[in-house]
Design an enzyme around this catalytic site. Sequence first.
Site, PDB file in Angstrom:
ATOM      1  CD  GLU A  41      -2.790   1.298   2.390  1.00 16.65           C
ATOM      2  OE1 GLU A  41      -2.768   0.417   3.266  1.00 16.65           O
ATOM      3  OE2 GLU A  41      -3.565   2.261   2.387  1.00 16.65           O
ATOM      4  NE  ARG A 268       3.762  -7.651  10.438  1.00 13.28           N
ATOM      5  CZ  ARG A 268       3.122  -6.968   9.494  1.00 13.28           C
ATOM      6  NH1 ARG A 268       2.146  -7.511   8.826  1.00 13.28           N
ATOM      7  NH2 ARG A 268       3.451  -5.720   9.230  1.00 13.28           N
ATOM      8  CE  LYS A 278       2.979   0.208   4.853  1.00 10.75           C
ATOM      9  NZ  LYS A 278       2.552  -0.091   3.476  1.00 10.75           N
TER      10      LYS A 278
END
Length: 557
Positions: A41, A268, A278
Site C-alpha cells: 500500500e 512477518r 508504517k
Amino acid sequence: MSTKTDVKEEKKNLNFIEQIVMGDVEKGLNGGRVQTRFPPEPNGYLHIGHAKAICLDFGIAERFGGTCNLRFDDTNPVKEDVEYVDSIQEDIKWLGYQWENIYYASDYFQQLHDLAIRFIKEGKAYVDEQSAEEIAKQKGTPTTPGTNSPYRDRSIEENLDLFERMSKGEFPDGSMILRAKIDMAHPNMHFRDPIMYRIITTHPHHRTGNQWKVYPMYDFAHGQSDYFEGVTHSLCTLEFEVHRPLYDYYIDQFATDEYRPKQREFNRLNITYTVMSKRKMLQLVQEGLVRGWDDPRMPTICGLRRRGYTPESIRSFINKIGYTKYEALNDVSLLEAAAREDLKPRATRVCAILDPIKLVITNYPEGTTEDLVMENNPDNETAGTRIVPFGREVYIERGDFREEADKDFYRLSPGGREVRLKGAYIIQATGCEKDAEGNVTTVYATYDPNTKSGTEGGNKKVKSTINWVDVDSSVEAEIRLYDRLFAVENPSAEEGDFRDLLNPDSMKVITGARVEKSLADAKPGDKYQFLKIGYFNTDLDTKDGKLVFNRTVSLKG
Ligand code: ATP
Ligand code: MG
C-alpha cells in the site's frame, strides 16, 4: 535429466512456501503457471519486513520461471501518496529485483464497483446505515453468534439506489457502508457480513482524483485484483490466514473458470529494538523524532541504505532467517552480522581519528614527508594499495595517550612502551603539553627510523599498534555513530506510548574528526572500514568539501 532423488534433494532446500509452489507446478495447477505479486500500500516507505516479502515474491517467480508484478494496493486515499509510489519502486530496484508489470488496485475500481452492484442484485450485499460502534456491538464473539443488522433485509432496489447515491457522493463519510450478506453466526468472524465498500469524499485519490466517493475494503479488493491479473500464488503474512476463506469466497462468487489464485501465508519479520509498522514510522518522521524516512536509525530500506547496508547484506539476512508459520522476533545482531560479513571484503580500510590530539615526532626531519604504501583490504586481493602521506606531525586518538599509565596500559605514555603507528614506524612518547584546564593538547614522541612497516625493521614486534592520520594532508569530517532506536527489545509488545521507549542516545554526532587524505573525495555511498572503529558509509549530506560518515555497524557484535 533430473532423477527422483534430485527432486527430493532440491525440495529439502526449499522453504515451505516454495515447496507448496513446487507441488502445484508438478500437479499442473493453473496450467503449471507461476505468477506472484508484491502488493504494497503506498502509504509509507518500505521497511526491511517488506524486503522479506519482496525476496519471496520475486524469488519464487525467478526460481519457477514465472513472473512477479508490482501492484500498488491503493484503496485508501486518506493515507496514500505518489511520494510513496516512487520510493517503493526505487527501493525494490535497489534490492535487485525487477517486476514484469506495474499494476494498481485503483485500475480495478470500475470492475470492483460493477462486481459490488452484481452482489447487490444477487442479494449478496446490502447498505447498512448503522454507526461503526453499533456494527461492532453486533459482531458477537468467536463463540457467540452476532446479531443481524436492522438494515439487512432491505430490498434489492433500495440497496441499488443507496449504493448509487453513496457512489455519487450524496452521503457524508461514515454515514453508511456496503456489506456482504453472508452469515452473522459464522464461526469465522470475517464472514459476519464483512464491509465491502466505504464512503471517502474528503480525500482525493492520488491517481483517480475525485472520480470515486466509495472505496473497496482490502478483503473485497485484494483477491479480486489477484484474479483479474492471473496471480497463481498470493503470498502474504500470517495475520491474513483467517481472511483466506473470505478471499476464496469472494472469488468463487464471480469466477467463470477453473483458475484460482492461491493465498498462502508466512511469518512477518520482526526485529529487536525497532518497530516495523508504517503508521509508527510515519509518526516518528512527522514528529521529528528521527531525521526522516531515510534516517539511518530507521528500519526502512532507504534508512538501511543510508546507514551503509548493501542489497546483498539484506538479502543474505532474509535468506538466513527463512520463512516459517510461526511469528518470531529476530535479533538485530543477525542483521548486523550480515552487514559485517558483506562489508569485510568490500570496504576499504582506512584511518579515521574521532577525538584527535596532535603528536609531534621530534626527531623526524622537519619539512619532510614520505608516501607510505598501504594495502586497501588484506581480505581482498583485488583491492590494491594506496598512498598515505606521513610526516612529523600526526593526529592520534586522545584515548591512545595517557600521561600517567599503569602497567596494563599498552599504548602511549611518556617513558612507557614502544608503540607502532599503524603501517608506519615504532615510536615512544617523551612528554606532552597541556592547556590551562589540564587537557593534553600535544604529545611528543621520538621514532625509530629503522622500523618502517614493509621493511625488515618493520617486523619488530610491539604490544600495540595505534591509528594516526597526517596533520597536513588529513581532512576534517563529521561522524555519526548510531545505537538502537529503541531502548527496549520489543517496543510493540510494551504497554503505553511507543515513543516513550525511544533510546535517547541513539545518535551521537562527532564533529572535528580527522580522516586520511584518501577520503577527501569520498562520494555518498562509498564504504570504508575505519580501522578499529567499524564499518562506515559516506552520507548523503557529504558535499562541497564537507565529509559526513555514518557508522553502519561496529567491527564486533
Ligand atoms: P505495515 O503494517 O507496516 O503498514 P502492511 O502489511 O500494511 O505493513 P503493505 O504495504 O500492505 O504493508 O505490505 C505489502 C506486503 O508486504 C504484504 O504482502 C505484507 O504482508 C508484506 N509485509 C508487510 N510487513 C511485513 C513484515 N514485517 N514481514 C514480512 N512481510 C511483510
Ligand atoms: Mg497493509
